[in-house]
Scaffold this active site. Structure first.
Site, mmCIF file in Angstrom:
data_model
loop_
_atom_site.group_PDB
_atom_site.id
_atom_site.type_symbol
_atom_site.label_atom_id
_atom_site.label_comp_id
_atom_site.label_asym_id
_atom_site.label_seq_id
_atom_site.Cartn_x
_atom_site.Cartn_y
_atom_site.Cartn_z
ATOM 1 N N GLY A 10 12.982 0.182 3.614
ATOM 2 C CA GLY A 10 12.676 0.638 2.265
ATOM 3 C C GLY A 10 11.233 1.087 2.178
ATOM 4 N N THR A 11 10.959 2.311 2.653
ATOM 5 C CA THR A 11 9.588 2.820 2.722
ATOM 6 C C THR A 11 9.262 3.587 1.451
ATOM 7 O OG1 THR A 11 9.834 2.954 5.126
ATOM 8 C CG2 THR A 11 7.921 4.058 4.176
ATOM 9 N N LYS A 192 7.453 -15.110 -11.502
ATOM 10 C CA LYS A 192 7.411 -13.638 -11.458
ATOM 11 C C LYS A 192 8.293 -13.046 -12.563
ATOM 12 C CE LYS A 192 6.507 -9.531 -9.702
ATOM 13 N NZ LYS A 192 7.166 -8.991 -8.519
#
Length: 323
Positions: A10-11, A192
């Protein structure tokens, strides 16, 4: 000097940023790409950042996982809407003693990965990062970047801070990425969500940036109320979020540069939204413990609707061949 090598699955704005920083620091990083493959293979990666712009003209770019070298650490930076791809992607990438570092939003992402590679090989990471992808291979980092690392064990049982966490942390620190350690990954994930649930959800429903949500009295009240529901959700899992955490998150967001959340970017780009991981999973976990989170459920139902509408419109657009 470490001999560990890394794979980035997942770039995008997140995986591309951290992977580029790791490579710039001298580590071997292998990038798995889909639509951006040709561009990145030919021209590498560009990162704009207040901490210093840089480019990597040559990167180890791959289009297929089975052609990549096996790696010590495989970083999962895909959107959770693509997790159905992981059973095919992860096994060929991971060394026998390798680790999967899950850098994804939401709750119950690690158990999905554990089903594929085993719980003992999974580490979770929570990213506090403002970044976006300008174009293929071009990432703009706006602010922050800290990662909180925590070991995963079955049912999120806390197992403390291990040597493995310290080893991974050293690599990231070498890349000038601030690292925090968590002895309780589940608590960190709920913390988060205190930020992710209100700001991601409201940014889409109300078409607003973070600064706009903070500047309006009514939306600020709504943000606080939703944060309080997240704290109640954490408590249903026997995780206690301190009283000063919500004021801390509000102050953190007040000081943040005007930001279009990752979910708002996905919506604007007609990509599927991470509704289940960020909203559905926490809601269902709390419900199972007998706790209702009504405002989060309203956000969940509304987001399911707008996501469905947008995806249907995108399907129609593709069928008609509209650019």
């Amino acid at each position: 000097m470490t001999n560990r090598n890394y794979a980035i699955v997942g770039t995008g704005a997140l995986g591309g940023f951290y992977g580029a920083r790791l490579q710039k620091a001298g580590l071997e990083v292998n990038f798995l790409l889909r639509s951006d493959y040709e561009r990145v293979k030919r021209h590498g990666l560009i990162v704009e950042s207040p901490e210093g712009d840089f480019s990597l003209p040559h990167v180890r770019a791959y289009h297929e996982a089975h052609k990549m070298p096996k790696c010590d650490v495989v970083i999962v930076a895909l959107k959770t809407t693509q997790n159905h791809l992981l059973p095919k992607l992860l096994p060929p990438l991971l060394k026998d003693d390798g680790t999967v570092l899950v850098l994804q939003n939401g709750l119950n992402t690690e158990p999905e990965v554990a089903k594929i590679v085993g719980a003992e090989r999974v580490v979770g990471g929570l990213c506090f990062l403002c970044s976006y992808k300008v174009s293929p291979g071009h990432i703009c980092h706006l602010d922050y970047g800290t990662i909180t690392l925590g070991e995963y064990a079955k049912d999120y049982k806390p197992i403390g801070i291990t040597d493995r966490l310290h080893q991974i942390a050293r690599d990231f620190k070498r890349a000038h990425i601030q690292i925090k350690m968590s002895e309780d990954l589940l608590l960190s994930r709920w913390k988060k969500l205190v930020w992710n649930i209100p700001y991601n959800g409201l940014s889409v429903i109300l078409n607003a940036r973070t600064d706009e949500l903070m500047a309006n009295r009514d939306t600020l009240i709504l943000v606080k109320e939703i944060m309080e529901e997240v704290v109640a959700g954490a408590k249903s899992c026997d995780r206690i979020i301190p009283d000063d955490f919500i004021p801390h998150m509000l102050d953190y967001t007040e000081k943040m540069k005007p930001y279009r959340t990752s979910m708002k970017i996905d919506y604007d780009e007609s990509r599927p939204l991470e509704v289940e991981a960020i909203f559905g999973n926490p809601m269902r976990v709390a419900q199972k413990a007998g706790i209702k989170l009504p405002q989060i459920e309203v956000l969940y139902r509304m987001l399911k609707f707008v996501d469905f509408q947008r995806q249907e419109a995108e399907k129609t657009r593709r069928l008609l061949g509209v650019d």
